[in-house]
Design a protein around this motif. Sequence first.
Motif, PDB file in Angstrom:
ATOM      1  N   ILE A  61       0.834  -1.206   0.000  1.00 31.22           N
ATOM      2  CA  ILE A  61       0.000   0.000   0.000  1.00 31.22           C
ATOM      3  C   ILE A  61       0.869   1.257   0.000  1.00 31.22           C
ATOM      4  N   MET A  62       1.934   1.254   0.813  1.00 31.98           N
ATOM      5  CA  MET A  62       2.816   2.426   0.855  1.00 31.98           C
ATOM      6  C   MET A  62       3.508   2.654  -0.485  1.00 31.98           C
ATOM      7  N   VAL A  63       4.046   1.600  -1.081  1.00 25.99           N
ATOM      8  CA  VAL A  63       4.760   1.735  -2.354  1.00 25.99           C
ATOM      9  C   VAL A  63       3.808   2.170  -3.464  1.00 25.99           C
ATOM     10  N   MET A  64       2.629   1.587  -3.514  1.00 23.10           N
ATOM     11  CA  MET A  64       1.673   1.956  -4.556  1.00 23.10           C
ATOM     12  C   MET A  64       1.180   3.395  -4.375  1.00 23.10           C
ATOM     13  N   SER A  65       1.061   3.841  -3.148  1.00 22.34           N
ATOM     14  CA  SER A  65       0.667   5.238  -2.914  1.00 22.34           C
ATOM     15  C   SER A  65       1.731   6.193  -3.432  1.00 22.34           C
ATOM     16  N   ILE A  66       2.987   5.879  -3.185  1.00 21.25           N
ATOM     17  CA  ILE A  66       4.082   6.717  -3.668  1.00 21.25           C
ATOM     18  C   ILE A  66       4.133   6.701  -5.194  1.00 21.25           C
ATOM     19  N   VAL A  67       3.958   5.525  -5.795  1.00 25.93           N
ATOM     20  CA  VAL A  67       3.959   5.416  -7.257  1.00 25.93           C
ATOM     21  C   VAL A  67       2.803   6.216  -7.846  1.00 25.93           C
ATOM     22  N   CYS A  68       1.646   6.158  -7.213  1.00 21.77           N
ATOM     23  CA  CYS A  68       0.474   6.894  -7.710  1.00 21.77           C
ATOM     24  C   CYS A  68       0.722   8.397  -7.687  1.00 21.77           C
ATOM     25  N   VAL A  69       1.381   8.891  -6.656  1.00 27.79           N
ATOM     26  CA  VAL A  69       1.678  10.326  -6.582  1.00 27.79           C
ATOM     27  C   VAL A  69       2.731  10.705  -7.617  1.00 27.79           C
ATOM     28  N   MET A  70       3.695   9.834  -7.862  1.00 29.75           N
ATOM     29  CA  MET A  70       4.766  10.147  -8.802  1.00 29.75           C
ATOM     30  C   MET A  70       4.277  10.192 -10.246  1.00 29.75           C
ATOM     31  N   ILE A  71       3.308   9.361 -10.607  1.00 21.41           N
ATOM     32  CA  ILE A  71       2.843   9.347 -12.000  1.00 21.41           C
ATOM     33  C   ILE A  71       1.630  10.246 -12.208  1.00 21.41           C
ATOM     34  N   LYS A  72       1.181  10.918 -11.166  1.00 22.21           N
ATOM     35  CA  LYS A  72       0.034  11.817 -11.291  1.00 22.21           C
ATOM     36  C   LYS A  72       0.391  12.958 -12.230  1.00 22.21           C
ATOM     37  N   PRO A  73      -0.474  13.249 -13.207  1.00 25.41           N
ATOM     38  CA  PRO A  73      -0.169  14.359 -14.116  1.00 25.41           C
ATOM     39  C   PRO A  73      -0.286  15.695 -13.383  1.00 25.41           C
ATOM     40  N   LYS A  74       0.559  16.617 -13.773  1.00 26.40           N
ATOM     41  CA  LYS A  74       0.511  17.953 -13.189  1.00 26.40           C
ATOM     42  C   LYS A  74      -0.678  18.697 -13.780  1.00 26.40           C
ATOM     43  N   THR A  75      -1.454  19.357 -12.948  1.00 27.88           N
ATOM     44  CA  THR A  75      -2.601  20.125 -13.417  1.00 27.88           C
ATOM     45  C   THR A  75      -2.271  21.605 -13.357  1.00 27.88           C
ATOM     46  N   ALA A  76      -3.090  22.392 -14.022  1.00 28.94           N
ATOM     47  CA  ALA A  76      -2.842  23.835 -14.079  1.00 28.94           C
ATOM     48  C   ALA A  76      -2.990  24.482 -12.720  1.00 28.94           C
ATOM     49  N   GLY A  77      -3.819  23.915 -11.847  1.00 29.18           N
ATOM     50  CA  GLY A  77      -4.036  24.487 -10.529  1.00 29.18           C
ATOM     51  C   GLY A  77      -3.036  24.016  -9.493  1.00 29.18           C
ATOM     52  N   ASP A  78      -2.023  23.261  -9.903  1.00 30.41           N
ATOM     53  CA  ASP A  78      -1.043  22.730  -8.960  1.00 30.41           C
ATOM     54  C   ASP A  78      -0.119  23.857  -8.518  1.00 30.41           C
ATOM     55  N   ALA A  79      -0.134  24.178  -7.247  1.00 30.11           N
ATOM     56  CA  ALA A  79       0.660  25.299  -6.732  1.00 30.11           C
ATOM     57  C   ALA A  79       2.140  24.951  -6.609  1.00 30.11           C
ATOM     58  N   SER A  80       2.479  23.660  -6.607  1.00 27.48           N
ATOM     59  CA  SER A  80       3.881  23.289  -6.430  1.00 27.48           C
ATOM     60  C   SER A  80       4.699  23.519  -7.701  1.00 27.48           C
ATOM     61  N   ALA A  81       4.055  23.556  -8.865  1.00 26.38           N
ATOM     62  CA  ALA A  81       4.774  23.759 -10.117  1.00 26.38           C
ATOM     63  C   ALA A  81       4.149  24.946 -10.854  1.00 26.38           C
ATOM     64  N   PRO A  82       4.696  26.148 -10.671  1.00 23.81           N
ATOM     65  CA  PRO A  82       4.101  27.308 -11.348  1.00 23.81           C
ATOM     66  C   PRO A  82       4.301  27.228 -12.857  1.00 23.81           C
ATOM     67  N   ILE A  83       3.330  27.726 -13.579  1.00 26.38           N
ATOM     68  CA  ILE A  83       3.379  27.718 -15.035  1.00 26.38           C
ATOM     69  C   ILE A  83       4.140  28.961 -15.491  1.00 26.38           C
ATOM     70  N   ILE A  84       5.106  28.753 -16.380  1.00 28.22           N
ATOM     71  CA  ILE A  84       5.913  29.863 -16.864  1.00 28.22           C
ATOM     72  C   ILE A  84       5.053  30.721 -17.784  1.00 28.22           C
ATOM     73  N   GLY A  85       5.089  32.028 -17.576  1.00 32.08           N
ATOM     74  CA  GLY A  85       4.325  32.949 -18.392  1.00 32.08           C
ATOM     75  C   GLY A  85       2.914  33.190 -17.886  1.00 32.08           C
ATOM     76  N   ALA A  86       2.505  32.493 -16.839  1.00 35.87           N
ATOM     77  CA  ALA A  86       1.168  32.696 -16.294  1.00 35.87           C
ATOM     78  C   ALA A  86       1.149  33.964 -15.458  1.00 35.87           C
ATOM     79  N   PRO A  87       0.026  34.660 -15.430  1.00 40.82           N
ATOM     80  CA  PRO A  87      -0.035  35.877 -14.609  1.00 40.82           C
ATOM     81  C   PRO A  87       0.075  35.531 -13.127  1.00 40.82           C
ATOM     82  N   THR A  88       0.635  36.448 -12.392  1.00 39.46           N
ATOM     83  CA  THR A  88       0.800  36.239 -10.963  1.00 39.46           C
ATOM     84  C   THR A  88      -0.566  36.312 -10.297  1.00 39.46           C
ATOM     85  N   PRO A  89      -0.920  35.294  -9.516  1.00 39.60           N
ATOM     86  CA  PRO A  89      -2.238  35.330  -8.871  1.00 39.60           C
ATOM     87  C   PRO A  89      -2.271  36.399  -7.782  1.00 39.60           C
TER      88      PRO A  89
END
Length: 123
Positions: A61-89
């Motif tokens: 369960i622990m390994v699969m949870s980590i794998v699931c987070v690692m392969i999760k696609p980045k979304t536009a609303g993800d605050a951890s990875a800012p989009i280059i060229g996006a206006p500052t919120p």
Amino acid sequence: MITLITVLIVIAAIALILIVLVQNSKGGGLASGFSSSNAVMGVRKTTDFVEKATWGLAVFIMVMSIVCVMIKPKTAGDASAPIIGAPTPTNTAVPDMSTTLPSPNTTTLPAPAGDQPTTPPAK
């Protein structure tokens, strides 16, 4: 892929719950049913299997949870990875204090009744 991993995690979690419920912390549980010495699986082997299954499912369960987070696609609303060229919120939680309040000396006139235009009094 994430759906498959999530389904596997749920199945492993249900199996882990069932295995933990079968165990008894005092040495009873599933092992207490095999008290005969000539059983195919002895008491000690049953306890070893249940303990190894518990640890194996927990690690799975622990390994699969980590794998699931690692392969999760980045979304536009993800605050951890800012989009280059996006206006500052802008922070909308902070009230705008740049406006001035009316002074207490001014009086407000009531709104005119009807559709008549308001004209200042002639002097």
